[in-house]
Design a protein around this motif. Structure first.
Motif, PDB file in Angstrom:
ATOM      1  N   LEU A 119       0.854  -1.193   0.000  1.00 46.65           N
ATOM      2  CA  LEU A 119       0.000   0.000   0.000  1.00 46.65           C
ATOM      3  C   LEU A 119       0.886   1.237   0.000  1.00 46.65           C
ATOM      4  O   LEU A 119       1.806   1.352   0.822  1.00 46.65           O
ATOM      5  CB  LEU A 119      -0.902  -0.011   1.236  1.00 46.65           C
ATOM      6  CG  LEU A 119      -1.754   1.229   1.475  1.00 46.65           C
ATOM      7  CD1 LEU A 119      -2.758   1.412   0.346  1.00 46.65           C
ATOM      8  CD2 LEU A 119      -2.466   1.128   2.827  1.00 46.65           C
ATOM      9  N   GLN A 161       0.845   5.711  -0.943  1.00 50.02           N
ATOM     10  CA  GLN A 161       0.054   6.892  -1.276  1.00 50.02           C
ATOM     11  C   GLN A 161       0.350   7.351  -2.696  1.00 50.02           C
ATOM     12  O   GLN A 161       1.437   7.095  -3.233  1.00 50.02           O
ATOM     13  CB  GLN A 161       0.348   8.022  -0.302  1.00 50.02           C
ATOM     14  CG  GLN A 161      -0.196   7.793   1.104  1.00 50.02           C
ATOM     15  CD  GLN A 161      -0.023   9.003   1.990  1.00 50.02           C
ATOM     16  OE1 GLN A 161       0.910   9.795   1.817  1.00 50.02           O
ATOM     17  NE2 GLN A 161      -0.927   9.159   2.954  1.00 50.02           N
ATOM     18  N   PRO A 170      -3.768   6.206  -8.183  1.00 51.47           N
ATOM     19  CA  PRO A 170      -4.756   5.177  -7.834  1.00 51.47           C
ATOM     20  C   PRO A 170      -5.108   4.251  -8.996  1.00 51.47           C
ATOM     21  O   PRO A 170      -5.456   3.079  -8.765  1.00 51.47           O
ATOM     22  CB  PRO A 170      -5.970   5.989  -7.385  1.00 51.47           C
ATOM     23  CG  PRO A 170      -5.373   7.244  -6.818  1.00 51.47           C
ATOM     24  CD  PRO A 170      -4.200   7.536  -7.712  1.00 51.47           C
ATOM     25  N   THR A 176      -3.480   0.756  -9.232  1.00 54.65           N
ATOM     26  CA  THR A 176      -3.863  -0.305  -8.308  1.00 54.65           C
ATOM     27  C   THR A 176      -4.230  -1.577  -9.068  1.00 54.65           C
ATOM     28  O   THR A 176      -4.950  -1.537 -10.064  1.00 54.65           O
ATOM     29  CB  THR A 176      -5.051   0.139  -7.449  1.00 54.65           C
ATOM     30  OG1 THR A 176      -4.619   1.209  -6.592  1.00 54.65           O
ATOM     31  CG2 THR A 176      -5.575  -0.999  -6.583  1.00 54.65           C
ATOM     32  N   THR A 187      -1.562  -1.412  -4.146  1.00 52.45           N
ATOM     33  CA  THR A 187      -2.708  -0.548  -3.853  1.00 52.45           C
ATOM     34  C   THR A 187      -2.205   0.878  -3.642  1.00 52.45           C
ATOM     35  O   THR A 187      -1.330   1.107  -2.803  1.00 52.45           O
ATOM     36  CB  THR A 187      -3.468  -1.012  -2.602  1.00 52.45           C
ATOM     37  OG1 THR A 187      -3.881  -2.376  -2.783  1.00 52.45           O
ATOM     38  CG2 THR A 187      -4.697  -0.145  -2.359  1.00 52.45           C
ATOM     39  N   SER A 221      -3.337   4.641  -2.713  1.00 49.15           N
ATOM     40  CA  SER A 221      -4.418   5.433  -2.118  1.00 49.15           C
ATOM     41  C   SER A 221      -4.310   6.895  -2.558  1.00 49.15           C
ATOM     42  O   SER A 221      -3.216   7.415  -2.781  1.00 49.15           O
ATOM     43  CB  SER A 221      -4.361   5.337  -0.602  1.00 49.15           C
ATOM     44  OG  SER A 221      -3.153   5.897  -0.121  1.00 49.15           O
ATOM     45  N   SER A 222      -5.467   7.529  -2.666  1.00 49.50           N
ATOM     46  CA  SER A 222      -5.480   8.932  -3.114  1.00 49.50           C
ATOM     47  C   SER A 222      -5.325   9.888  -1.946  1.00 49.50           C
ATOM     48  O   SER A 222      -5.354   9.505  -0.795  1.00 49.50           O
ATOM     49  CB  SER A 222      -6.787   9.214  -3.847  1.00 49.50           C
ATOM     50  OG  SER A 222      -7.896   8.939  -3.011  1.00 49.50           O
TER      51      SER A 222
END
Length: 114
Positions: free
Chosen positions: A10, A12, A86, A89, A111, A113-114
Motif C-alpha cells: 500500500l 500513497q 490510484p 492499483t 494498492t 491510495s489517493s
C-alpha cells in the motif's frame, strides 16, 4: 519453472514501489520477460517488457514512470514504479515463456491510495 513476485503493498499517490520477480533457473536464455497487471473486472494488461539484449517497451500509461530491468546473475526481473496513482492499483504478475509455454507468478498486490 516457478516465478515468485514480491514488493507490492500500500502506497500513497505519488509514491514509489519496486517489484521483484525471481525465476527458478537461469533467465539468461529467456528472450523476453514481462510485467502485467490486472484489476477486478478487467483483462490482464501488459505493463512492460524487457528483451534479452536489454531493449524495453512500455505501455503508454506507464511511460516515463515505470522502469523494467533484469539481473541475469540473480535470475530476477524488476519493475521500479514511480509517481504512482490510484489507477495503478491492481495485481502485478511476472511472465516468461519457455518454448511454447507461458509461465506466470502468483502476483503481488499493489494498492495506491489517493
Amino acid at each position: 519453472v516457478q516465478l515468485r513476485e514480491s514488493g507490492g503493498g500500500l502506497v500513497q499517490a505519488g509514491g514509489s514501489l519496486r517489484l521483484s520477480c525471481v525465476v527458478s533457473g537461469s533467465i539468461s536464455g529467456i528472450n523476453f520477460m514481462r510485467w502485467y497487471r490486472q484489476v477486478p473486472g478487467n483483462d490482464r494488461e501488459m505493463v512492460a517488457s524487457i528483451f534479452k539484449g536489454g531493449d524495453t517497451t512500455y505501455a503508454d500509461f506507464v511511460k516515463g514512470r515505470f522502469t523494467i530491468s533484469r539481473d541475469d546473475a540473480k535470475n530476477t526481473v524488476y519493475l521500479q514504479m514511480n509517481s504512482l496513482n490510484p489507477e495503478d492499483t491492481g495485481v502485478y504478475y511476472c511472465n516468461i515463456w519457455r518454448g511454447p509455454l507461458p509461465y506466470w507468478g502468483q502476483g503481488t498486490q499493489v494498492t495506491v491510495s489517493s
